[in-house]
Design a protein around this motif. Sequence first.
Motif, PDB file in Angstrom:
ATOM      1  N   THR A  39       0.614  -0.934  -0.324  1.00 48.81           N
ATOM      2  CA  THR A  39      -0.027   0.152  -0.221  1.00 48.81           C
ATOM      3  C   THR A  39       0.826   1.548  -0.378  1.00 48.81           C
ATOM      4  OG1 THR A  39      -0.259  -0.599   2.275  1.00 48.81           O
ATOM      5  CG2 THR A  39      -1.692  -1.086   1.237  1.00 48.81           C
ATOM      6  N   ALA A  40       0.319   2.008  -1.213  1.00 50.58           N
ATOM      7  CA  ALA A  40       1.107   3.767  -1.105  1.00 50.58           C
ATOM      8  C   ALA A  40       1.353   4.401   0.837  1.00 50.58           C
ATOM      9  CB  ALA A  40       0.209   4.383  -1.589  1.00 50.58           C
ATOM     10  N   LYS A  41       1.919   4.983   0.987  1.00 54.12           N
ATOM     11  CA  LYS A  41       2.194   5.382   1.881  1.00 54.12           C
ATOM     12  C   LYS A  41       1.606   7.144   2.208  1.00 54.12           C
ATOM     13  CE  LYS A  41       5.765   8.401   4.939  1.00 54.12           C
ATOM     14  NZ  LYS A  41       6.972   9.428   4.488  1.00 54.12           N
ATOM     15  N   LYS A  42       1.004   6.944   3.350  1.00 55.44           N
ATOM     16  CA  LYS A  42       0.181   7.493   3.538  1.00 55.44           C
ATOM     17  C   LYS A  42       0.584   9.302   4.106  1.00 55.44           C
ATOM     18  CE  LYS A  42      -4.020   8.771   6.407  1.00 55.44           C
ATOM     19  NZ  LYS A  42      -5.001   8.217   7.397  1.00 55.44           N
ATOM     20  N   GLU A  43       0.453   9.947   3.399  1.00 55.78           N
ATOM     21  CA  GLU A  43       1.422  11.529   4.130  1.00 55.78           C
ATOM     22  C   GLU A  43       0.631  12.100   5.358  1.00 55.78           C
ATOM     23  OE1 GLU A  43       1.347  14.219  -0.044  1.00 55.78           O
ATOM     24  OE2 GLU A  43       0.095  13.652  -0.134  1.00 55.78           O
ATOM     25  N   LYS A  44       1.894  12.530   6.040  1.00 50.64           N
ATOM     26  CA  LYS A  44       1.109  12.942   7.121  1.00 50.64           C
ATOM     27  C   LYS A  44       2.076  14.659   7.321  1.00 50.64           C
ATOM     28  CE  LYS A  44       4.486  10.771   9.735  1.00 50.64           C
ATOM     29  NZ  LYS A  44       4.773   9.489  10.820  1.00 50.64           N
ATOM     30  N   TYR A  45       0.437  15.139   7.648  1.00 48.44           N
ATOM     31  CA  TYR A  45       1.135  16.557   7.817  1.00 48.44           C
ATOM     32  C   TYR A  45       1.196  17.116   9.302  1.00 48.44           C
ATOM     33  CZ  TYR A  45       1.923  17.189   2.978  1.00 48.44           C
ATOM     34  OH  TYR A  45       2.108  17.019   1.633  1.00 48.44           O
ATOM     35  N   ALA A  46       2.631  17.876   9.803  1.00 48.87           N
ATOM     36  CA  ALA A  46       1.993  18.972  11.338  1.00 48.87           C
ATOM     37  C   ALA A  46       1.231  20.436  10.870  1.00 48.87           C
ATOM     38  CB  ALA A  46       3.010  18.968  12.378  1.00 48.87           C
ATOM     39  N   LEU A  47       0.467  20.434  11.485  1.00 54.65           N
ATOM     40  CA  LEU A  47      -0.396  21.968  11.993  1.00 54.65           C
ATOM     41  C   LEU A  47      -0.107  22.524  12.523  1.00 54.65           C
ATOM     42  CD1 LEU A  47      -0.833  20.917   8.712  1.00 54.65           C
ATOM     43  CD2 LEU A  47      -2.996  21.877   8.547  1.00 54.65           C
ATOM     44  N   ILE A  48       0.888  23.748  12.710  1.00 56.57           N
ATOM     45  CA  ILE A  48       0.731  24.346  14.353  1.00 56.57           C
ATOM     46  C   ILE A  48       0.359  25.886  13.993  1.00 56.57           C
ATOM     47  CG2 ILE A  48       3.155  26.004  15.557  1.00 56.57           C
ATOM     48  CD1 ILE A  48       4.621  23.931  14.044  1.00 56.57           C
ATOM     49  N   GLY A  49      -1.042  26.542  14.956  1.00 58.05           N
ATOM     50  CA  GLY A  49      -1.936  27.502  15.112  1.00 58.05           C
ATOM     51  C   GLY A  49      -2.514  27.130  14.474  1.00 58.05           C
ATOM     52  N   MET A  50      -4.225  26.808  14.987  1.00 52.82           N
ATOM     53  CA  MET A  50      -5.085  26.924  14.254  1.00 52.82           C
ATOM     54  C   MET A  50      -5.996  27.409  14.512  1.00 52.82           C
ATOM     55  SD  MET A  50      -5.313  23.214  13.162  1.00 52.82           S
ATOM     56  CE  MET A  50      -4.126  23.620  13.119  1.00 52.82           C
ATOM     57  N   GLY A  51      -5.875  29.082  14.475  1.00 54.95           N
ATOM     58  CA  GLY A  51      -6.402  29.552  14.394  1.00 54.95           C
ATOM     59  C   GLY A  51      -7.726  29.439  12.993  1.00 54.95           C
ATOM     60  N   ILE A  98       3.234  25.876   9.578  1.00 49.60           N
ATOM     61  CA  ILE A  98       3.264  26.777  10.455  1.00 49.60           C
ATOM     62  C   ILE A  98       2.096  27.769   9.868  1.00 49.60           C
ATOM     63  CG2 ILE A  98       4.563  29.094  11.442  1.00 49.60           C
ATOM     64  CD1 ILE A  98       7.116  27.311  11.577  1.00 49.60           C
ATOM     65  N   CYS A  99       1.119  27.949  10.657  1.00 50.17           N
ATOM     66  CA  CYS A  99       0.394  28.351  10.282  1.00 50.17           C
ATOM     67  C   CYS A  99      -0.011  30.144  11.073  1.00 50.17           C
ATOM     68  CB  CYS A  99      -1.504  27.353  10.053  1.00 50.17           C
ATOM     69  SG  CYS A  99      -1.266  25.959   9.194  1.00 50.17           S
ATOM     70  N   ILE A 100       0.514  30.097  12.422  1.00 48.84           N
ATOM     71  CA  ILE A 100       0.378  31.047  12.162  1.00 48.84           C
ATOM     72  C   ILE A 100       0.237  32.324  11.748  1.00 48.84           C
ATOM     73  CG2 ILE A 100       0.819  33.123  14.496  1.00 48.84           C
ATOM     74  CD1 ILE A 100       2.614  30.192  15.241  1.00 48.84           C
ATOM     75  N   GLY A 101      -0.617  33.808  12.236  1.00 54.17           N
ATOM     76  CA  GLY A 101      -0.916  34.586  11.138  1.00 54.17           C
ATOM     77  C   GLY A 101      -0.111  36.258  11.874  1.00 54.17           C
ATOM     78  N   ASP A 102      -0.600  36.685  12.951  1.00 59.33           N
ATOM     79  CA  ASP A 102      -0.527  38.166  13.752  1.00 59.33           C
ATOM     80  C   ASP A 102       0.978  37.898  13.899  1.00 59.33           C
ATOM     81  OD1 ASP A 102      -2.208  38.742  12.432  1.00 59.33           O
ATOM     82  OD2 ASP A 102      -3.741  38.908  14.222  1.00 59.33           O
ATOM     83  N   GLU A 103       1.189  36.913  14.422  1.00 56.84           N
ATOM     84  CA  GLU A 103       2.647  36.795  15.733  1.00 56.84           C
ATOM     85  C   GLU A 103       3.860  36.546  15.032  1.00 56.84           C
ATOM     86  OE1 GLU A 103       2.872  37.665  18.649  1.00 56.84           O
ATOM     87  OE2 GLU A 103       1.132  38.518  19.018  1.00 56.84           O
ATOM     88  N   PHE A 104       4.612  36.906  13.940  1.00 56.48           N
ATOM     89  CA  PHE A 104       5.830  36.628  13.160  1.00 56.48           C
ATOM     90  C   PHE A 104       6.937  36.425  14.569  1.00 56.48           C
ATOM     91  CE2 PHE A 104       8.756  38.218  10.444  1.00 56.48           C
ATOM     92  CZ  PHE A 104       8.835  37.068   9.327  1.00 56.48           C
ATOM     93  N   GLU A 105       6.738  36.996  15.359  1.00 62.54           N
ATOM     94  CA  GLU A 105       8.336  36.414  15.696  1.00 62.54           C
ATOM     95  C   GLU A 105       8.193  34.956  16.269  1.00 62.54           C
ATOM     96  OE1 GLU A 105      10.713  37.305  20.251  1.00 62.54           O
ATOM     97  OE2 GLU A 105       9.025  39.545  19.521  1.00 62.54           O
TER      98      GLU A 105
END
Length: 247
Positions: A3-15, A76-83
Amino acid sequence: MGTAKKEKYALIGMGDFGAQLAVTLAKKGIEVLAIDSSMEQLEDIKDVVERTVCLDATEEKALESQAIEEFDAAIICIGDEFEETLLIVTVLRNLGVRRIIARATTTRHAYILRHLDIEEVILPAVDAAYRLANKLAMQDQVNRLELSSDYEITEVRVPQQFVGKKVGEVNFRDEYHVVLITIKRVETQPHFWGMATREVERLVGVPIPETVMEKDDILLLFGHREAFERLLRSDNNEGSLNEGPEE
């Protein structure tokens, strides 16, 4: 066969942006680890994505505990906090994450990220404006299939200047820098033993030089995005395109 390997992503920032991206990826069958420092932000998506974790992504040990280097990418899904985004970039690099995708809310922030060798930078507001501008400027473009950042297959209503012409009379490849794949045509056919009619869409097949383009035809074309823009503009200007797509 394995079976094909399932892609997996880590998403940071749930706005709003991160949550929408997480849900969309999950619905496409991709394994998603959603990370946020607020449990409240994770609540709405916890039943949709594979896993949610409440932690501070600027803390290296916290991210290390999630084996984040094993994911196909960290986004990295964070919007306003650029630092905060810059700190997380540093942490991800220290942990050996191979692919880092970062959101920027301004072109200045995008510039800084690219100078930090983050090649994949998302500018949602700019992308949305670009898509809207293209939609408004290219009203005759029916459907698009993007094959890369530059090339696509698109359906275009036949330009007025082509109506009644044979395919062989229009030099699609050399003058317009696009390839005509086929033509979609709506035809009126008898229905209910000739007592009524109905409109049926059919493909002309592989057009030959003698194929005549008719009013309301849809041309299925392949080419560079800029070539389509010039092709549709030429319908208004009645001009020819003598320049190829910029490289």
